[in-house]
Write a protein that holds these residues in place. Sequence first.
Motif, PDB file in Angstrom:
ATOM      1  N   MET A   1       0.855  -1.194   0.000  1.00 10.15           N
ATOM      2  CA  MET A   1       0.000   0.000   0.000  1.00 10.15           C
ATOM      3  C   MET A   1       0.889   1.242   0.000  1.00 10.15           C
ATOM      4  O   MET A   1       1.766   1.385   0.850  1.00 10.15           O
ATOM      5  CB  MET A   1      -0.908  -0.001   1.214  1.00 10.15           C
ATOM      6  N   SER A   2       0.668   2.117  -0.964  1.00  8.31           N
ATOM      7  CA  SER A   2       1.552   3.267  -1.147  1.00  8.31           C
ATOM      8  C   SER A   2       1.230   4.403  -0.189  1.00  8.31           C
ATOM      9  O   SER A   2       0.094   4.564   0.269  1.00  8.31           O
ATOM     10  CB  SER A   2       1.458   3.777  -2.584  1.00  8.31           C
ATOM     11  N   ILE A   3       2.283   5.187   0.091  1.00  5.73           N
ATOM     12  CA  ILE A   3       2.099   6.373   0.925  1.00  5.73           C
ATOM     13  C   ILE A   3       1.221   7.388   0.214  1.00  5.73           C
ATOM     14  O   ILE A   3       0.497   8.165   0.847  1.00  5.73           O
ATOM     15  CB  ILE A   3       3.474   7.000   1.280  1.00  5.73           C
ATOM     16  N   GLU A   4       1.261   7.366  -1.117  1.00  2.00           N
ATOM     17  CA  GLU A   4       0.419   8.281  -1.901  1.00  2.00           C
ATOM     18  C   GLU A   4      -1.058   7.996  -1.654  1.00  2.00           C
ATOM     19  O   GLU A   4      -1.869   8.921  -1.519  1.00  2.00           O
ATOM     20  CB  GLU A   4       0.721   8.158  -3.401  1.00  2.00           C
ATOM     21  N   PHE A   5      -1.410   6.715  -1.590  1.00  2.00           N
ATOM     22  CA  PHE A   5      -2.808   6.360  -1.321  1.00  2.00           C
ATOM     23  C   PHE A   5      -3.225   6.834   0.058  1.00  2.00           C
ATOM     24  O   PHE A   5      -4.310   7.409   0.234  1.00  2.00           O
ATOM     25  CB  PHE A   5      -2.995   4.847  -1.425  1.00  2.00           C
ATOM     26  N   THR A   8      -3.461  10.731   0.125  1.00  4.06           N
ATOM     27  CA  THR A   8      -4.617  11.194  -0.650  1.00  4.06           C
ATOM     28  C   THR A   8      -5.914  10.885   0.095  1.00  4.06           C
ATOM     29  O   THR A   8      -6.820  11.724   0.179  1.00  4.06           O
ATOM     30  CB  THR A   8      -4.650  10.538  -2.036  1.00  4.06           C
ATOM     31  N   PHE A 132      -4.673   3.285  -7.880  1.00  2.00           N
ATOM     32  CA  PHE A 132      -3.720   2.623  -6.998  1.00  2.00           C
ATOM     33  C   PHE A 132      -3.731   1.101  -7.169  1.00  2.00           C
ATOM     34  O   PHE A 132      -3.250   0.363  -6.310  1.00  2.00           O
ATOM     35  CB  PHE A 132      -4.034   2.980  -5.542  1.00  2.00           C
ATOM     36  N   SER A 134      -2.816  -1.880 -10.111  1.00  2.00           N
ATOM     37  CA  SER A 134      -2.237  -2.181 -11.418  1.00  2.00           C
ATOM     38  C   SER A 134      -3.172  -3.106 -12.187  1.00  2.00           C
ATOM     39  O   SER A 134      -3.656  -4.107 -11.642  1.00  2.00           O
ATOM     40  CB  SER A 134      -0.868  -2.855 -11.252  1.00  2.00           C
ATOM     41  N   ASP A 137      -2.264  -6.707 -12.076  1.00  2.52           N
ATOM     42  CA  ASP A 137      -2.302  -7.392 -10.781  1.00  2.52           C
ATOM     43  C   ASP A 137      -3.265  -8.573 -10.864  1.00  2.52           C
ATOM     44  O   ASP A 137      -4.435  -8.394 -11.209  1.00  2.52           O
ATOM     45  CB  ASP A 137      -2.758  -6.417  -9.694  1.00  2.52           C
ATOM     46  N   ARG A 143      -7.244  -6.516  -4.059  1.00  7.50           N
ATOM     47  CA  ARG A 143      -6.506  -5.273  -3.831  1.00  7.50           C
ATOM     48  C   ARG A 143      -7.467  -4.103  -3.604  1.00  7.50           C
ATOM     49  O   ARG A 143      -7.290  -3.298  -2.695  1.00  7.50           O
ATOM     50  CB  ARG A 143      -5.628  -4.995  -5.045  1.00  7.50           C
TER      51      ARG A 143
END
Length: 204
Positions: A1-5, A8, A132, A134, A137, A143
């Motif tokens: 899990m990205s920091i961007e998600f 945001t 967020f 792919s 995936d 996801r």
Amino acid sequence: MSIEFLLTSLIVVVSPGTGVLYTLATGLSRGTRASIVAAFGCTLGIVPHIAAAITGLAAVLHTSALAFEILRYLGVAYLLWMAWRTLKEHGALTVDENLAPISASRTIVRGILLNVLNPKLSIFFFAFLPQFVSPTDPAVLSRMLTLSAVFMLMTFAVFVVYGAFAASMRRMVVSNPGVLVWMRRTFAGAFAALGAQLAFSARP
């Protein structure tokens, strides 16, 4: 899990909206426990929109002018009703230490309706979640469900903080009729403004 998600999502959650407004009003009028119940209801109101985004129903809402308009004006009507109830001292912001308690189920239903009757939430999640995930995936559904769960947990946590803060100010509001009148008018105006914003917003 990205920091961007996470960043945001946090920005989206803390931004003032109908859910935040309702939770604040409930905290002021009913205290901490009721505000937590309100936060839970508002969080549950996100579920249909996330489900719509994941299953693709939001695409139908996005392309169908009739479906969008029906849901939008139901939302507008409900927000204006909340504004009227608040202004007339029988709605979200009725502060009285001797006030009869409102059932948890009723508080939850109000919170759910506030978010369910906002068609832009479906479209938001329809545009937000895929950013967020792919397309290659192999577990896209899993996801998206995970991201949705994190978003909901964040929503609930932030709303609880909002409600607790409002509840901490409750004593001052209860003991000062002038503050109560000002707060009631402010919340009623905010509900009405959100309703007007939804009414005059164009379809994305």
